[in-house]
Design a protein around this motif. Structure first.
Motif, PDB file in Angstrom:
ATOM      1  N   TYR A   1      12.189  43.100  -6.449  1.00  0.00           N
ATOM      2  CA  TYR A   1      12.603  41.759  -6.063  1.00  0.00           C
ATOM      3  C   TYR A   1      14.119  41.663  -5.972  1.00  0.00           C
ATOM      4  O   TYR A   1      14.843  42.499  -6.508  1.00  0.00           O
ATOM      5  CB  TYR A   1      12.037  40.701  -7.029  1.00  0.00           C
ATOM      6  CG  TYR A   1      12.437  40.875  -8.482  1.00  0.00           C
ATOM      7  CD1 TYR A   1      13.448  40.102  -9.031  1.00  0.00           C
ATOM      8  CD2 TYR A   1      11.797  41.792  -9.306  1.00  0.00           C
ATOM      9  CE1 TYR A   1      13.812  40.238 -10.368  1.00  0.00           C
ATOM     10  CE2 TYR A   1      12.152  41.933 -10.633  1.00  0.00           C
ATOM     11  CZ  TYR A   1      13.165  41.159 -11.159  1.00  0.00           C
ATOM     12  OH  TYR A   1      13.523  41.304 -12.471  1.00  0.00           O
ATOM     13  N   ARG A   2      14.547  40.640  -5.224  1.00  0.00           N
ATOM     14  CA  ARG A   2      15.977  40.432  -4.994  1.00  0.00           C
ATOM     15  C   ARG A   2      16.648  39.831  -6.224  1.00  0.00           C
ATOM     16  O   ARG A   2      16.095  38.953  -6.875  1.00  0.00           O
ATOM     17  CB  ARG A   2      16.180  39.458  -3.828  1.00  0.00           C
ATOM     18  CG  ARG A   2      15.799  39.982  -2.498  1.00  0.00           C
ATOM     19  CD  ARG A   2      16.070  38.904  -1.419  1.00  0.00           C
ATOM     20  NE  ARG A   2      15.443  39.290  -0.179  1.00  0.00           N
ATOM     21  CZ  ARG A   2      14.196  38.985   0.173  1.00  0.00           C
ATOM     22  NH1 ARG A   2      13.437  38.251  -0.622  1.00  0.00           N
ATOM     23  NH2 ARG A   2      13.702  39.392   1.316  1.00  0.00           N
ATOM     24  N   ILE A   3      17.854  40.322  -6.487  1.00  0.00           N
ATOM     25  CA  ILE A   3      18.736  39.730  -7.491  1.00  0.00           C
ATOM     26  C   ILE A   3      20.116  39.632  -6.845  1.00  0.00           C
ATOM     27  O   ILE A   3      20.340  40.194  -5.766  1.00  0.00           O
ATOM     28  CB  ILE A   3      18.804  40.575  -8.796  1.00  0.00           C
ATOM     29  CG1 ILE A   3      19.277  41.997  -8.485  1.00  0.00           C
ATOM     30  CG2 ILE A   3      17.464  40.571  -9.510  1.00  0.00           C
ATOM     31  CD1 ILE A   3      19.599  42.819  -9.721  1.00  0.00           C
ATOM     32  N   ASP A   4      21.049  38.945  -7.480  1.00  0.00           N
ATOM     33  CA  ASP A   4      22.409  38.878  -6.946  1.00  0.00           C
ATOM     34  C   ASP A   4      22.950  40.290  -6.796  1.00  0.00           C
ATOM     35  O   ASP A   4      22.937  41.066  -7.756  1.00  0.00           O
ATOM     36  CB  ASP A   4      23.322  38.076  -7.877  1.00  0.00           C
ATOM     37  CG  ASP A   4      23.017  36.582  -7.854  1.00  0.00           C
ATOM     38  OD1 ASP A   4      22.402  36.132  -6.871  1.00  0.00           O
ATOM     39  OD2 ASP A   4      23.396  35.892  -8.809  1.00  0.00           O
ATOM     40  N   GLY A   5      23.360  40.630  -5.602  1.00  0.00           N
ATOM     41  CA  GLY A   5      23.961  41.934  -5.360  1.00  0.00           C
ATOM     42  C   GLY A   5      22.987  43.047  -5.017  1.00  0.00           C
ATOM     43  O   GLY A   5      23.391  44.194  -4.891  1.00  0.00           O
ATOM     44  N   GLY A   6      21.699  42.758  -4.902  1.00  0.00           N
ATOM     45  CA  GLY A   6      20.776  43.835  -4.534  1.00  0.00           C
ATOM     46  C   GLY A   6      19.341  43.569  -4.929  1.00  0.00           C
ATOM     47  O   GLY A   6      18.826  42.463  -4.798  1.00  0.00           O
ATOM     48  N   PHE A   7      18.709  44.619  -5.447  1.00  0.00           N
ATOM     49  CA  PHE A   7      17.295  44.572  -5.820  1.00  0.00           C
ATOM     50  C   PHE A   7      17.117  45.195  -7.198  1.00  0.00           C
ATOM     51  O   PHE A   7      17.940  45.981  -7.651  1.00  0.00           O
ATOM     52  CB  PHE A   7      16.446  45.377  -4.827  1.00  0.00           C
ATOM     53  CG  PHE A   7      16.519  44.872  -3.426  1.00  0.00           C
ATOM     54  CD1 PHE A   7      15.665  43.877  -2.981  1.00  0.00           C
ATOM     55  CD2 PHE A   7      17.448  45.385  -2.539  1.00  0.00           C
ATOM     56  CE1 PHE A   7      15.731  43.407  -1.692  1.00  0.00           C
ATOM     57  CE2 PHE A   7      17.524  44.920  -1.240  1.00  0.00           C
ATOM     58  CZ  PHE A   7      16.667  43.926  -0.814  1.00  0.00           C
ATOM     59  N   THR A   8      16.020  44.862  -7.845  1.00  0.00           N
ATOM     60  CA  THR A   8      15.633  45.506  -9.097  1.00  0.00           C
ATOM     61  C   THR A   8      14.114  45.559  -9.152  1.00  0.00           C
ATOM     62  O   THR A   8      13.429  44.931  -8.340  1.00  0.00           O
ATOM     63  CB  THR A   8      16.223  44.772 -10.324  1.00  0.00           C
ATOM     64  OG1 THR A   8      16.059  45.590 -11.476  1.00  0.00           O
ATOM     65  CG2 THR A   8      15.561  43.417 -10.543  1.00  0.00           C
ATOM     66  N   ASP A   9      13.593  46.332 -10.095  1.00  0.00           N
ATOM     67  CA  ASP A   9      12.152  46.491 -10.244  1.00  0.00           C
ATOM     68  C   ASP A   9      11.711  46.025 -11.626  1.00  0.00           C
ATOM     69  O   ASP A   9      12.450  46.156 -12.600  1.00  0.00           O
ATOM     70  CB  ASP A   9      11.745  47.964 -10.104  1.00  0.00           C
ATOM     71  CG  ASP A   9      12.043  48.529  -8.731  1.00  0.00           C
ATOM     72  OD1 ASP A   9      11.950  47.783  -7.749  1.00  0.00           O
ATOM     73  OD2 ASP A   9      12.370  49.720  -8.639  1.00  0.00           O
TER      74      ASP A   9
END
Length: 81
Positions: free
Chosen positions: A26-34
């Motif tokens: 999913y999207r977070i500020d500045g990119g993606f994370t899992d």
């Protein structure tokens, strides 16, 4: 043979049974994370994944990918000295 379209990531999460082991990107500020863990619940706005560290509430509008994953491997045993 009819090819059915693959469900969207949010559609997969909505249809998955609680307790299913999943990975959600999913999207977070500045990119993606899992988030890797067990699906706790999913409603029209968000899903909750229980990771090793904490429950993570993810807005479905931020989900870009999701799938079921196999059970975690058993912990390795330490070799005797």
């Amino acid at each position: 043979m009819v090819n059915l379209p693959a469900p969207t990531p949010a559609g997969f999460l909505a249809a998955a049974a609680p307790g299913t082991r999943v990975v959600v990107r999913y999207r977070i500020d500045g990119g993606f994370t899992d988030a890797l863990g067990h699906l706790v619940m999913c409603d029209a706005g968000a899903c909750t994944v229980r990771t090793r560290r904490a429950d993570v509430v993810i807005p479905l509008r931020e989900v870009v990918a999701a799938k079921e994953v196999p059970p975690a491997p058993e912990p390795r045993r330490r070799a005797a000295p």
